[in-house]
Design a protein around this motif. Sequence first.
Motif, short mmCIF file in Angstrom:
data_model
loop_
_atom_site.label_atom_id
_atom_site.label_comp_id
_atom_site.label_asym_id
_atom_site.label_seq_id
_atom_site.Cartn_x
_atom_site.Cartn_y
_atom_site.Cartn_z
N ASN A 1 74.85 7.41 24.15
CA ASN A 1 73.60 8.14 23.89
C ASN A 1 73.32 8.35 22.41
N ARG A 2 74.14 7.72 21.55
CA ARG A 2 73.97 7.79 20.09
C ARG A 2 73.98 9.24 19.58
N ILE A 3 74.85 10.03 20.16
CA ILE A 3 75.04 11.41 19.72
C ILE A 3 76.23 11.46 18.77
N LYS A 4 76.07 12.07 17.63
CA LYS A 4 77.12 12.09 16.61
C LYS A 4 78.31 12.93 17.06
N ILE A 5 79.50 12.47 16.69
CA ILE A 5 80.74 13.13 17.08
C ILE A 5 81.47 13.63 15.84
N PHE A 6 81.75 14.92 15.81
CA PHE A 6 82.49 15.54 14.71
C PHE A 6 83.73 16.23 15.27
N ILE A 7 84.80 16.19 14.49
CA ILE A 7 85.99 16.99 14.79
C ILE A 7 86.19 17.95 13.62
N VAL A 8 86.25 19.23 13.93
CA VAL A 8 86.55 20.25 12.93
C VAL A 8 87.82 20.95 13.39
#
Length: 202
Positions: free
Chosen positions: A113-120
Amino acid sequence: MEISQLLKDKQAVIFELDNVLFPEKDYLLQVYYLFAQFIEYTEQKEAQAILDFMRVELEQSGSEGLFEKTAGRFEIDHKYQHNFDLLHQNARLPLKLLLFQAMLNFLQELVVNRIKIFIVTAGNPEQQLNKIKQTEWNGLEQYLTVYFADELKQQKAEIFQNILTSNHLSAEEALVIGANNFDAQQSKIVNLPYIRSQEIFN
């Protein structure tokens, strides 16, 4: 929880690492295994007994103070605390860390779905990076952007806000997935929607 409902109007999802994407114990138990093998080799103490003790302590009381408890139980010299700590940061694991199946499916859905993925992620940056390097991402690693809170010397809320600002997102267009009350509180500071990872498993 229905993934399509969860992702409605979302442009980014922010994850913690431990106990969100994979079980932290899968990393710790392999570190303990390597430490027990090291002690057996250097001090001729039975590795399996040490590992069994550490596993039970981890399950019952958590990882805090585990070296001291183990050293006391097996008469291990405290000079080995350094080796124990170092293994947490740079252990070459016998087995790759595996994502929770529900999380793997969810991450794949985000990519489609072209949703950005971040890990914090909080905690020792070297240790957290070591976990990331030894995780089986199934090709998803190219889609990850990672922030180490302790390295940046910032609260997670600050990093969340920076992610929103740099990606021109409103709080409603992002979602935080964590595993504890601290993550929930940090999300609330910047009005980010938050869910516990367990909600995705159900």
